[in-house]
Design a protein around this motif. Structure first.
Motif, PDB file in Angstrom:
ATOM      1  N   GLY A 109      34.433   6.983  25.012  1.00 45.02           N
ATOM      2  CA  GLY A 109      35.764   6.536  25.405  1.00 45.02           C
ATOM      3  C   GLY A 109      35.918   6.508  26.913  1.00 45.02           C
ATOM      4  N   LEU A 110      35.396   7.538  27.564  1.00 47.02           N
ATOM      5  CA  LEU A 110      35.616   7.614  29.005  1.00 47.02           C
ATOM      6  C   LEU A 110      34.692   6.711  29.791  1.00 47.02           C
ATOM      7  CD1 LEU A 110      36.995  11.031  28.615  1.00 47.02           C
ATOM      8  CD2 LEU A 110      38.086   9.294  30.059  1.00 47.02           C
ATOM      9  N   SER A 111      33.512   6.411  29.275  1.00 52.46           N
ATOM     10  CA  SER A 111      32.666   5.409  29.928  1.00 52.46           C
ATOM     11  C   SER A 111      33.421   4.081  29.973  1.00 52.46           C
ATOM     12  CB  SER A 111      31.361   5.247  29.151  1.00 52.46           C
ATOM     13  OG  SER A 111      30.615   4.162  29.648  1.00 52.46           O
ATOM     14  N   LEU A 113      35.640  12.894  31.398  1.00 51.45           N
ATOM     15  CA  LEU A 113      36.329  12.230  32.509  1.00 51.45           C
ATOM     16  C   LEU A 113      35.686  12.647  33.832  1.00 51.45           C
ATOM     17  CD1 LEU A 113      38.467  10.610  34.007  1.00 51.45           C
ATOM     18  CD2 LEU A 113      39.999  12.575  33.831  1.00 51.45           C
ATOM     19  N   SER A 114      35.435  13.951  33.995  1.00 48.48           N
ATOM     20  CA  SER A 114      34.880  14.451  35.255  1.00 48.48           C
ATOM     21  C   SER A 114      33.535  13.809  35.550  1.00 48.48           C
ATOM     22  CB  SER A 114      34.718  15.970  35.186  1.00 48.48           C
ATOM     23  OG  SER A 114      35.975  16.585  35.045  1.00 48.48           O
ATOM     24  N   ALA A 115      32.669  13.711  34.524  1.00 48.24           N
ATOM     25  CA  ALA A 115      31.337  13.145  34.733  1.00 48.24           C
ATOM     26  C   ALA A 115      31.421  11.669  35.123  1.00 48.24           C
ATOM     27  CB  ALA A 115      30.496  13.304  33.468  1.00 48.24           C
ATOM     28  N   TYR A 116      32.233  10.903  34.390  1.00 52.64           N
ATOM     29  CA  TYR A 116      32.297   9.459  34.661  1.00 52.64           C
ATOM     30  C   TYR A 116      33.036   9.165  35.961  1.00 52.64           C
ATOM     31  CZ  TYR A 116      29.907   8.615  30.361  1.00 52.64           C
ATOM     32  OH  TYR A 116      28.926   8.596  29.393  1.00 52.64           O
ATOM     33  N   GLY A 151      53.849   4.106  43.064  1.00 54.78           N
ATOM     34  CA  GLY A 151      54.309   3.359  44.241  1.00 54.78           C
ATOM     35  C   GLY A 151      53.733   3.858  45.560  1.00 54.78           C
ATOM     36  N   THR A 152      53.015   5.006  45.568  1.00 55.50           N
ATOM     37  CA  THR A 152      52.364   5.472  46.793  1.00 55.50           C
ATOM     38  C   THR A 152      51.002   4.776  46.941  1.00 55.50           C
ATOM     39  OG1 THR A 152      51.166   7.291  45.728  1.00 55.50           O
ATOM     40  CG2 THR A 152      53.418   7.765  46.459  1.00 55.50           C
ATOM     41  N   ALA A 153      50.308   5.105  48.033  1.00 53.08           N
ATOM     42  CA  ALA A 153      49.005   4.467  48.272  1.00 53.08           C
ATOM     43  C   ALA A 153      47.967   4.926  47.247  1.00 53.08           C
ATOM     44  CB  ALA A 153      48.526   4.798  49.685  1.00 53.08           C
ATOM     45  N   ALA A 154      48.137   6.131  46.694  1.00 52.17           N
ATOM     46  CA  ALA A 154      47.159   6.645  45.719  1.00 52.17           C
ATOM     47  C   ALA A 154      47.873   7.140  44.461  1.00 52.17           C
ATOM     48  CB  ALA A 154      46.341   7.772  46.356  1.00 52.17           C
ATOM     49  N   PRO A 155      48.401   6.193  43.675  1.00 57.66           N
ATOM     50  CA  PRO A 155      49.111   6.608  42.463  1.00 57.66           C
ATOM     51  C   PRO A 155      48.142   7.228  41.452  1.00 57.66           C
ATOM     52  CG  PRO A 155      48.785   4.225  42.467  1.00 57.66           C
ATOM     53  CD  PRO A 155      48.292   4.729  43.800  1.00 57.66           C
ATOM     54  N   TRP A 156      48.613   8.242  40.717  1.00 54.15           N
ATOM     55  CA  TRP A 156      47.791   8.845  39.661  1.00 54.15           C
ATOM     56  C   TRP A 156      47.925   8.011  38.401  1.00 54.15           C
ATOM     57  CZ3 TRP A 156      47.754  14.885  39.274  1.00 54.15           C
ATOM     58  CH2 TRP A 156      47.430  15.428  40.531  1.00 54.15           C
ATOM     59  N   PHE A 157      46.801   7.844  37.715  1.00 54.10           N
ATOM     60  CA  PHE A 157      46.801   7.105  36.448  1.00 54.10           C
ATOM     61  C   PHE A 157      46.524   8.080  35.309  1.00 54.10           C
ATOM     62  CE2 PHE A 157      44.779   4.452  33.152  1.00 54.10           C
ATOM     63  CZ  PHE A 157      45.817   3.542  32.952  1.00 54.10           C
ATOM     64  N   ASP A 158      47.416   8.085  34.314  1.00 55.05           N
ATOM     65  CA  ASP A 158      47.301   8.993  33.168  1.00 55.05           C
ATOM     66  C   ASP A 158      46.300   8.419  32.165  1.00 55.05           C
ATOM     67  OD1 ASP A 158      47.618  10.637  30.982  1.00 55.05           O
ATOM     68  OD2 ASP A 158      49.816  10.626  31.048  1.00 55.05           O
ATOM     69  N   ILE A 159      45.180   9.116  32.008  1.00 53.03           N
ATOM     70  CA  ILE A 159      44.101   8.598  31.153  1.00 53.03           C
ATOM     71  C   ILE A 159      44.009   9.398  29.843  1.00 53.03           C
ATOM     72  CG2 ILE A 159      42.173   9.909  32.160  1.00 53.03           C
ATOM     73  CD1 ILE A 159      40.777   7.032  32.404  1.00 53.03           C
TER      74      ILE A 159
END
Ligand code: PLP
Length: 410
Positions: free
Chosen positions: A110-112, A138-141, A195-203
């Motif tokens: 899934g994470l690949s 997630l950490s590895a990929y 909306g910031t330069a580095a928005p977090w994406f919920d995976i």
């Protein structure tokens, strides 16, 4: 890939953008132009494809091969387990060993796929609440892709997962609380950074649409490995239910591609007795699950009290003529140790639960001795040393004492 579609309200979403859930709360499913694919892609051509789940790349979402982030996930062995089969009354028992994936679990698939889509869509910062294997994968990929990952885990998470995440260079926050508390924090940080330069994406599981696509390759693989004849039953340890939903989707796609016929395996959702929202909903004839209070089990991947994909999981189970079954922790650990000694396969408790479930359903004559059965071992037992160590106590004051109720002399 043509577009995405909400699994609840059927609203459509444009491909080529980062999406989370539909406004109605439904998980999104990826759709493809299958008639066009059918004309240009044959199952025979797989023979020359990569020896990983990316051999099915035409039915996966990345548009450019350059986006793909792979550590060799997928194409795990499908093993005939005859001694265990003989003991539980099956002449045709197979085990798909997902413990051999990178990071020791099928979360790698899934994470690949999800991280590949992050690369393609320009998403740079990922966040996840996870009690274990999803965080490791997630950490590895993320490391392989050079992306930033933020992990929120309950403080009692297994050592292996915590250390893996740290080793891969993720930002790890241990939360004194449950996975749901971790999820709330991730949600807040995603909203704050929007909306910031580095928005977090919920995976998180099913909150983004591409992890299902990675996990569906388990369905393509089992078909290919069985020469395009699906088994009679599939036992799957359902937590979020992503793999079950993914495989069910894969079967429909393969039929549309002309690769398989209409026959489907009975899909059997296996849960732990201490957290069985799907089993309860199945038995009540409900379309969705209710929050399972006081969820507790050594099979950490199954500790999901209110799965987001409950409706889709229940639908697959019912449409296939399958069932849902819960196994107590003591029996799960017994099954894991017996499988290890009989077959040389040290399974995650989630996978071990499938062996116990198969034994019960054969005994109850839900399945026959000649049915071809595929069990999914979704992870390696090596990720669960705390859970198994209760049977082999060496010192006092460790995990063995905490779970003392599980110790039975051998
Ligand atoms: C996450 C996990 C599961 C549950 O997977 P879903 O597809 O979300 O149901 C099962 N087993 C292991 C080892 C896991 O890590």
């Amino acid at each position: 890939m043509t577009h995405l579609e909400c699994s609840l309200c059927n609203k459509t979403f444009e491909a080529g953008k980062a999406w989370n859930l539909c406004e109605c709360g439904g998980p999104l499913l990826v759709r493809y132009n299958l008639p066009e694919l059918r004309a240009g892609w044959s199952r025979e051509s797989l023979a020359t494809g990569p020896n990983s789940m990316w051999r099915y790349a035409p039915a996966l979402p990345p548009r450019s091969a350059k986006s793909i982030v792979s550590l060799g996930e997928g194409m795990t062995p499908l093993l005939s387990i005859r001694r265990t089969g003989a003991r539980i009354g099956s002449n045709n028992l197979l085990l798909k060993d997902e413990g051999l994936n990178p990071t020791g679990s099928f979360k790698a698939r899934g994470l690949s796929c999800a991280i590949s889509m992050c690369v393609e869509l320009g998403v740079k910062v990922l966040a996840i609440p996870s009690a274990g294997n999803a965080a490791s994968a997630l950490s590895a990929y993320a490391a392989a892709a050079g992306l930033e990952a933020h992990i929120y885990m309950p403080s009692d998470v297994p050592q292996a997962n915590f250390i893996e995440c740290k080793a891969y260079g993720s930002h790890v926050t241990l939360v004194d609380g449950l996975i749901s508390d971790c999820g709330r924090i991730v949600g807040e940080r995603c909203r704050e950074t929007a909306g910031t330069a580095a928005p977090w994406f919920d995976i998180s599981t099913l909150k983004e649409p591409y992890r299902i696509e990675g996990k569906k390759t388990m369905g393509y693989e089992v078909a290919e490995q069985l020469h395009w004849e699906l088994p009679d039953a599939i036992f799957y340890p359902a937590g979020g239910g992503v793999g079950m939903i993914g495989m069910w989707k894969a079967f429909a796609e393969m039929e549309a591609l002309g690769w398989i016929g209409g026959k489907r395996p009975k899909m059997i959702a296996v849960q732990a007795e201490g957290c069985q929202p799907i089993v309860r909903a199945f038995e009540e004839g409900a379309e969705a699950s209710r929050f399972y209070e006081g969820a507790s089990t050594v099979a950490a991947g199954l500790r999901v009290p209110k799965p987001l994909g409950d409706r889709l999981t229940l639908k697959a189970v019912r449409e296939s003529g399958g069932t849902a079954i819960a196994i107590p922790d003591r029996e799960i650990i017994d099954a894991g140790l017996r499988l290890a000694a009989e077959e040389g396969i040290f399974a995650a408790p989630e996978g071990a639960a499938c062996v116990a479930a198969a034994e019960r359903l054969i005994r109850e004559r839900f399945l026959t001795a000649d049915d071809r059965i595929v069990l999914y071992n979704t992870g390696s037992g090596l990720k669960y040393l705390e859970a198994y160590s209760v049977r082999f106590p060496r010192t006092s004051g460790g995990a063995a004492d905490k779970l003392g109720g599980l110790i039975t002399p051998r």
